[in-house]
Design an enzyme around this catalytic site. Structure first.
Site: not given
Ligand code: PEP
Ligand code: MG
Length: 538
Positions: A185, A292, A328, A426, A449-450, A460, A497
């Site tokens: 926090h 999310r 999502r 992703e 990211n994924d 990751r 995203c």
């Molecule tokens: C991603 O995977 O890029 C994504 C936006 O989802 P998250 O980071 O929540 O897995």
């Molecule tokens: Mg993802």
């Protein structure tokens, strides 16, 4: 000059004197020998703590925001927690003083929370410790809070949320702590307050650094004690450049995100829950490109009801006042675990039962979420997208399910809006299959990211692999290019995203690839709008 490193929680450069913050270690009074008197002292101190927290709650809500106020609210709830109160009472009956009983109970409860698997529950350890320290301080006749004579850099072992909110914000130039996680926090509050901060440093808290000149570089994650002339000059320049840059960005507030060549792009924001809306507005985002929604499921002991989900989505839809939100569906699994889902332990959770796979297996989980989303769509523009899609059959099954839910609601006489159906790209499979998938849905949103993790086969979550996690890898960029191309061939829109969407060094590339939307942290919108407005892409 001494240099050290830490985990940056918020960027920026701060230069000032180090101010070592040490908690007061008062000697605890022993029992007067009469348990009923000690119990009365405890009850009085508890009510005093409640009054202090109430005042703090109001101050926090007013100055920082309701979400942060809730941190204080959690502590007030502790004052009515039966297990906590019974433990204190039992210790007093056993001969402990009120202060000893509160301290002991606070430590025991904090240790129990800290040992839990759930990140949310782990974080409660700080809250119970914080509230107990407050009561003990009152019982010892002391006061909570502290003052700083002049602006400085606060250096501490750790900071509790209520310590952080009580700090004189105008005096604190930066935080540096030895402990703390970037999810704590305190870290959240530091970000909200726009204060550069580092956690998990090795800084030596001995008094020798108190009052010495210090620099915190929240961009690089490092600090300097007694910097040499050259470092000081470089950092002053960096700080000046940052301030000037932020000021310049204000010129882009309220502007359209259009290139000089006439290409219009959506600059949307990513959020986790309705409380984040305030940042969407502050950041001047044009909508929400990724909600999310799994955050609505985390930190709980049971599933949210359809009604709770509906209220949360409706709040977002209404708060956006006509701007679109892309919700999502829940992406539980991998690093985001909730015990009550009862998911089995997996050897490779990132490759396991997560995202859409759970929804396809668990209609009891998927149904209330989809009903809530459709119901919220009657209040403003809503799009929905599904995470972790790898195959055509998954998309077809999800679409069938959504059509069924929609018809069901209409048959019940419930109002629903037009909801765009999209998928996250992703997995490499989805990117490679994007030409076929594009014929099935209304839009694509790339989760870089994924997509990076799965394309490069790099976890990751593993900090030791940071050097290998290259989101600029030609394989990732090639997939991104194909996805945008295939979307447009099929006449649908495509966005990004994942975190890469906020990488300003790639904005031009994404525009050239034809991306229609970038959804990023709210605080990055103005910077990207500047990039877009300066681009010549047509
Ligand atoms: C991603 O995977 O890029 C994504 C936006 O989802 P998250 O980071 O929540 O897995
Ligand atoms: Mg993802």
């Amino acid at each position: 000059m001494k240099k050290g490193t830490g985990r940056p929680v918020f960027s920026g450069v701060a230069i000032g004197r180090a101010y070592i913050y040490k908690k007061q270690q008062a000697a605890l009074p022993t029992s007067c020998g009469d348990a009923s008197v000690e119990q009365r002292h405890f009850e009085e101190a508890k009510e005093e703590a409640r009054a202090q927290l109430q005042a703090l709650f109001e101050k926090t809500c007013k100055e920082i925001g309701e979400e942060q106020g809730m941190i204080i609210d959690v502590q007030m709830m502790m004052l009515d927690d039966l297990d906590y109160l019974e433990s204190i009472e039992a210790m007093i009956k056993n001969g402990a003083s009120a202060a000893e009983a509160v301290k002991e109970t606070g430590d025991t409860f904090a240790a129990a929370f800290a040992a839990m698997d759930d990140d949310y529950m782990k974080a409660r350890a700080v809250d119970v410790k914080d509230v107990s320290t407050r009561i003990v301080t009152i019982l010892c006749g002391g006061k909570t809070g502290f003052s700083m004579e002049e602006p400085g850099i606060l250096v501490a072992e750790d900071l509790t949320p209520s310590e952080t909110v009580q700090m004189p914000k105008d005096k604190i130039l930066a935080f540096v702590t030895r402990q703390g996680s970037s999810n704590s926090h305190t870290a959240i509050l530091a970000r909200i307050m726009n204060i550069p901060s580092l956690v998990q440093t090795q800084i030596n808290l001995d008094d020798e650094i108190d009052g010495k000149q210090m620099i915190v570089d929240g961009f690089e994650g490092c600090y300097y004690i007694e910097p040499d002339e050259q470092t000081l000059a470089v950092m002053k320049e960096k700080r000046h450049a940052t301030e000037e840059y932020r000021q310049q960005l204000e010129a882009y507030r309220g502007k359209e995100s259009v290139t000089r060549g006439g290409r219009k792009i959506n600059l949307f924001a990513n959020i986790g829950n309705p409380d984040d809306l305030v940042h969407v507005i502050e950041g001047d985002a044009e909508g929400v490109g990724l909600m999310r929604s799994e955050f609505l499921y985390l930190g709980r002991t049971d599933f949210p009801t359809e009604e709770e989900l509906f209220e949360a989505y409706k709040k977002v839809v209404e708060g956006l006042g006509g701007r679109r939100v892309v919700i999502r569906t829940l992406d539980i699994g991998a690093d985001k675990q909730a015990d009550y889902f009862g998911l089995e332990h997996e050897e490779n959770p990132a490759l396991g039962l997560r995202g859409i796979r759970i929804c396809l297996e668990r209609e009891d989980v998927f149904r209330p979420q989809m009903r809530a989303i459709y119901r919220a769509s009657a209040y403003g523009p809503v799009s929905v997208m599904f995470p972790m899609i790898a195959s055509l059959w998954e998309v077809r099954k999800v679409k069938e399910f959504c059509a069924k839910i929609r018809e069901e609601l209409i048959a019940e006489g419930v109002a629903v809006g037009e909801v765009e159906l999209g998928i996250m790209i992703e997995t490499p499979a989805a990117a490679i299959m994007s030409a076929q998938l594009a014929k099935e849905v209304d839009f694509f949103s790339v989760g870089t990211n994924d997509l990076t993790q799965y394309t490069l086969a790099i976890d990751r979550q593993n900090p030791n692999l940071d050097a290998f996690y290259d989101a600029h890898h030609p394989a990732v960029l090639e997939l991104l290019r194909q996805v945008a191309h295939n979307a447009h061939e099929a006449g649908i829109w495509a966005g990004i995203c994942g975190e890469l969407g906020a990488d300003a060094s790639l904005t031009e590339t994404f525009l050239e690839m034809g991306y229609d939307e970038l959804s990023v942290s709210p605080g990055r919108v103005l910077e990207l709008r500047k990039k877009v407005c300066e681009s010549e892409v047509q």
